[in-house]
Design a protein around this motif. Structure first.
Motif, PDB file in Angstrom:
ATOM      1  N   ALA A  91     -10.014  -1.332  -4.402  1.00  0.00           N
ATOM      2  CA  ALA A  91      -9.236  -0.705  -5.469  1.00  0.00           C
ATOM      3  C   ALA A  91      -8.732   0.673  -5.046  1.00  0.00           C
ATOM      4  CB  ALA A  91     -10.091  -0.590  -6.732  1.00  0.00           C
ATOM      5  N   THR A  92      -9.574   1.432  -4.365  1.00  0.00           N
ATOM      6  CA  THR A  92      -9.176   2.765  -3.915  1.00  0.00           C
ATOM      7  C   THR A  92      -8.064   2.678  -2.877  1.00  0.00           C
ATOM      8  OG1 THR A  92     -11.427   3.551  -4.309  1.00  0.00           O
ATOM      9  CG2 THR A  92     -10.018   4.958  -2.973  1.00  0.00           C
ATOM     10  N   MET A  93      -8.183   1.716  -1.972  1.00  0.00           N
ATOM     11  CA  MET A  93      -7.134   1.529  -0.964  1.00  0.00           C
ATOM     12  C   MET A  93      -5.800   1.176  -1.619  1.00  0.00           C
ATOM     13  SD  MET A  93      -8.218   2.169   2.083  1.00  0.00           S
ATOM     14  CE  MET A  93      -6.927   1.376   3.040  1.00  0.00           C
ATOM     15  N   ALA A  94      -5.850   0.340  -2.662  1.00  0.00           N
ATOM     16  CA  ALA A  94      -4.619  -0.020  -3.373  1.00  0.00           C
ATOM     17  C   ALA A  94      -4.002   1.216  -4.030  1.00  0.00           C
ATOM     18  CB  ALA A  94      -4.926  -1.090  -4.423  1.00  0.00           C
ATOM     19  N   ASP A  95      -4.846   2.079  -4.617  1.00  0.00           N
ATOM     20  CA  ASP A  95      -4.346   3.312  -5.218  1.00  0.00           C
ATOM     21  C   ASP A  95      -3.713   4.217  -4.172  1.00  0.00           C
ATOM     22  OD1 ASP A  95      -5.143   2.533  -7.709  1.00  0.00           O
ATOM     23  OD2 ASP A  95      -7.052   3.628  -7.653  1.00  0.00           O
ATOM     24  N   LEU A  96      -4.343   4.281  -3.012  1.00  0.00           N
ATOM     25  CA  LEU A  96      -3.802   5.118  -1.942  1.00  0.00           C
ATOM     26  C   LEU A  96      -2.427   4.610  -1.484  1.00  0.00           C
ATOM     27  CD1 LEU A  96      -6.975   5.770   0.262  1.00  0.00           C
ATOM     28  CD2 LEU A  96      -5.721   7.443  -1.083  1.00  0.00           C
ATOM     29  N   GLU A  97      -2.304   3.302  -1.359  1.00  0.00           N
ATOM     30  CA  GLU A  97      -1.018   2.732  -0.944  1.00  0.00           C
ATOM     31  C   GLU A  97       0.064   3.019  -1.973  1.00  0.00           C
ATOM     32  OE1 GLU A  97      -1.631  -1.380  -0.234  1.00  0.00           O
ATOM     33  OE2 GLU A  97      -2.971  -1.070   1.489  1.00  0.00           O
ATOM     34  N   GLU A  98      -0.295   2.920  -3.257  1.00  0.00           N
ATOM     35  CA  GLU A  98       0.668   3.214  -4.315  1.00  0.00           C
ATOM     36  C   GLU A  98       1.108   4.669  -4.261  1.00  0.00           C
ATOM     37  OE1 GLU A  98       3.186   2.822  -7.532  1.00  0.00           O
ATOM     38  OE2 GLU A  98       2.241   1.284  -6.281  1.00  0.00           O
ATOM     39  N   LEU A  99       0.164   5.555  -4.040  1.00  0.00           N
ATOM     40  CA  LEU A  99       0.488   6.977  -3.958  1.00  0.00           C
ATOM     41  C   LEU A  99       1.368   7.273  -2.750  1.00  0.00           C
ATOM     42  CD1 LEU A  99      -2.881   8.666  -4.963  1.00  0.00           C
ATOM     43  CD2 LEU A  99      -0.770   8.604  -6.271  1.00  0.00           C
ATOM     44  N   LYS A 145       3.543   5.319  -1.441  1.00  0.00           N
ATOM     45  CA  LYS A 145       4.895   4.868  -1.776  1.00  0.00           C
ATOM     46  C   LYS A 145       5.607   5.883  -2.663  1.00  0.00           C
ATOM     47  CE  LYS A 145       3.807  -0.085  -1.544  1.00  0.00           C
ATOM     48  NZ  LYS A 145       3.670  -1.351  -2.327  1.00  0.00           N
ATOM     49  N   ARG A 146       4.874   6.400  -3.666  1.00  0.00           N
ATOM     50  CA  ARG A 146       5.473   7.374  -4.579  1.00  0.00           C
ATOM     51  C   ARG A 146       5.890   8.636  -3.839  1.00  0.00           C
ATOM     52  NH1 ARG A 146       4.721   6.712 -10.141  1.00  0.00           N
ATOM     53  NH2 ARG A 146       3.515   4.856 -10.723  1.00  0.00           N
ATOM     54  N   ILE A 147       4.999   9.077  -2.947  1.00  0.00           N
ATOM     55  CA  ILE A 147       5.303  10.295  -2.188  1.00  0.00           C
ATOM     56  C   ILE A 147       6.493  10.051  -1.262  1.00  0.00           C
ATOM     57  CG2 ILE A 147       4.409  11.865  -0.404  1.00  0.00           C
ATOM     58  CD1 ILE A 147       1.645  11.501  -1.682  1.00  0.00           C
ATOM     59  N   ALA A 148       6.523   8.884  -0.614  1.00  0.00           N
ATOM     60  CA  ALA A 148       7.633   8.554   0.295  1.00  0.00           C
ATOM     61  C   ALA A 148       8.955   8.443  -0.450  1.00  0.00           C
ATOM     62  CB  ALA A 148       7.331   7.248   1.027  1.00  0.00           C
ATOM     63  N   ASN A 149       8.919   7.990  -1.696  1.00  0.00           N
ATOM     64  CA  ASN A 149      10.144   7.832  -2.486  1.00  0.00           C
ATOM     65  C   ASN A 149      10.561   9.118  -3.174  1.00  0.00           C
ATOM     66  OD1 ASN A 149      10.272   5.116  -1.803  1.00  0.00           O
ATOM     67  ND2 ASN A 149       9.088   4.460  -3.603  1.00  0.00           N
ATOM     68  N   GLY A 150       9.856  10.214  -2.906  1.00  0.00           N
ATOM     69  CA  GLY A 150      10.248  11.500  -3.475  1.00  0.00           C
ATOM     70  C   GLY A 150       9.969  11.623  -4.953  1.00  0.00           C
ATOM     71  N   ASP A 151       8.802  11.197  -5.383  1.00  0.00           N
ATOM     72  CA  ASP A 151       8.424  11.346  -6.787  1.00  0.00           C
ATOM     73  C   ASP A 151       8.526  12.817  -7.180  1.00  0.00           C
ATOM     74  OD1 ASP A 151       6.503  11.714  -9.143  1.00  0.00           O
ATOM     75  OD2 ASP A 151       6.443   9.541  -8.897  1.00  0.00           O
ATOM     76  N   PRO A 152       9.125  13.127  -8.344  1.00  0.00           N
ATOM     77  CA  PRO A 152       9.317  14.528  -8.737  1.00  0.00           C
ATOM     78  C   PRO A 152       8.011  15.307  -8.885  1.00  0.00           C
ATOM     79  CG  PRO A 152       9.811  13.021 -10.564  1.00  0.00           C
ATOM     80  CD  PRO A 152       9.709  12.200  -9.329  1.00  0.00           C
ATOM     81  N   ASP A 153       6.930  14.606  -9.191  1.00  0.00           N
ATOM     82  CA  ASP A 153       5.639  15.296  -9.367  1.00  0.00           C
ATOM     83  C   ASP A 153       4.815  15.191  -8.088  1.00  0.00           C
ATOM     84  OD1 ASP A 153       3.701  16.746 -10.587  1.00  0.00           O
ATOM     85  OD2 ASP A 153       3.034  15.185 -11.961  1.00  0.00           O
ATOM     86  N   MET A 154       5.443  15.584  -6.989  1.00  0.00           N
ATOM     87  CA  MET A 154       4.850  15.412  -5.667  1.00  0.00           C
ATOM     88  C   MET A 154       3.515  16.134  -5.519  1.00  0.00           C
ATOM     89  SD  MET A 154       6.558  13.669  -3.266  1.00  0.00           S
ATOM     90  CE  MET A 154       6.407  14.521  -1.712  1.00  0.00           C
TER      91      MET A 154
END
Length: 296
Positions: free
Chosen positions: A65-73, A75-84
Motif C-alpha cells: 500500500a505504501t509503495m502504491a502511495d509513493l508511485e501516485e505521489l 506521478k503527481r509531482i512529475a505532472n506538476g501538481d500545484p501543491d508540490m
C-alpha cells in the motif's frame, strides 16, 4: 584362598564396578543438561519465528500500500501538481514509514518511552525493542488460576495506556497473547475449563483494562495459546516464565478514522435514549345506540 582374601578380592571388584559405573552416569547427566539447553533454545527460536510469521502478511500488505502511495505521489509531482511542496513532504513521510516497515522496528522515541516504563516496573513486565513486544509476568499481573488483574498491574497498565494514546504510538495496533504453564487447573477448573481458555480470558482482561484507559478498542487483537507455546521447559510444578501475557505493537492495518465502535465512546458521547411518549388520543363521541326492539 582364605576367607579374608575372598572378601578383599570382592571389595576390590565392587569398587572397580562402582567407579566404572559412574563414568557413563556422568556422561548421561552432561548429555541431559546439554539436551535441555538445546531444547530451551529451540523453544525460544520457535516463538520468535511464530512472531515473525504473524507479522509478515500484515507487513507485506502495508508495504504494498505504501509503495502504491509513493508511485501516485511521484506521478503527481512529475505532472506538476500545484501543491508540490505538500506532496513532496508527504512523499518523504511515506519513505520513512516504508523504511520502518521493512525493518519492523518501533520509532526511537517510542522505544525510549517503553524502555523507561519497563525500568520502573522490572518485576511486572519485560520489553523487547527488537520485536516490539512487552511480556507481562503473570505472577505479578494475575492471581493463580485467575483472570482478575492485581491492583499493581492496573497502575502499570494505566501508564502504558498513556504511551499507547500518544502520537508516538497512535499508528500501532496491539496484539495481546496469553500463555500458561502446563500445571492443570484445579480451583478454577469449573470456570475456565482449560489452560487455553484461561490464557484467552487473561488476554481479554488486559485488553479491557487498556480500553478502559481510553485506548481505542479497534486497535486490539486477542489470542491465547495456553500451555502450548512455552519459552522454557516446564518443571514438575510448571514455570513462572511460561505464565505470561505478551503485547506486540505492529503498524496499523486499517484506517482508525473509520472505527465507530461504541466501546470507545465516553458517556458524554454515547447517544442518549429518550423515553417514548404516546400522544393522548382525542376523546371520541359515543356512537348513538339504536333501539333494538325485538321483533315479534
Amino acid at each position: 584362598m582364605t576367607k579374608r582374601a575372598w572378601m578383599t578380592s570382592g571389595l576390590l571388584i565392587g569398587t572397580a564396578l562402582l567407579v566404572t559405573g559412574c563414568v557413563p552416569e556422568q556422561k548421561y547427566n552432561d548429555l541431559l543438561t546439554s539436551y535441555k539447553g538445546q531444547e530451551q533454545q529451540l523453544l525460544t527460536t520457535q516463538n520468535e519465528l511464530s512472531t515473525a510469521r504473524a507479522n509478515e502478511d500484515r507487513l507485506r500488505t502495508q508495504i504494498a500500500a505504501t509503495m502504491a502511495d509513493l508511485e501516485e505521489l511521484q506521478k503527481r509531482i512529475a505532472n506538476g501538481d500545484p501543491d508540490m511542496e505538500a506532496w513532496a513532504k508527504k512523499y518523504d513521510e511515506l519513505k520513512k514509514q516504508l523504511a520502518m516497515l521493512e525493518v519492523n522496528q518501533l520509532p526511537d522515541d517510542l522505544t525510549k518511552e517503553l524502555t523507561a516504563l519497563q525500568s520502573q516496573y522490572p518485576d511486572v513486565f519485560d520489553f523487547d525493542a527488537r520485536t516490539g513486544m512487552l511480556r507481562f509476568k503473570n505472577d505479578f499481573t494475575f492471581d493463580s488460576g485467575s483472570d482478575q488483574l492485581k491492583p499493581g498491574a492496573s497502575t502499570v497498565l494505566a501508564k502504558l495506556a498513556d504511551i499507547l494514546n500518544s502520537n508516538l504510538a497512535s499508528k500501532f495496533e496491539v496484539k495481546v497473547v496469553g500463555h500458561t504453564d502446563n500445571t492443570p487447573l484445579v480451583r478454577t477448573k469449573s470456570k475456565y475449563g482449560t489452560n487455553l481458555m484461561l490464557s484467552v480470558y487473561r488476554s481479554a482482561s488486559l485488553r479491557n483494562a487498556l480500553v478502559k484507559d481510553n485506548v481505542s478498542a479497534g486497535r486490539f487483537q486477542i489470542a491465547g495459546y495456553g500451555e502450548y507455546r512455552p519459552v522454557v521447559i516446564n518443571s514438575a510444578k510448571g514455570s513462572s516464565e511460561n505464565r505470561r501475557v505478551e503485547l506486540y505493537l505492529t503498524p496499523l492495518s486499517i484506517d482508525m478514522a473509520l472505527d465507530t465502535s461504541s466501546e470507545d465512546r465516553t458517556p458524554a458521547e454515547a447517544p442518549v435514549a429518550t423515553k417514548a411518549t404516546t400522544p393522548k388520543a382525542a376523546p371520541t363521541k359515543a356512537a348513538p345506540v339504536e333501539d333494538e326492539t325485538p321483533t315479534k
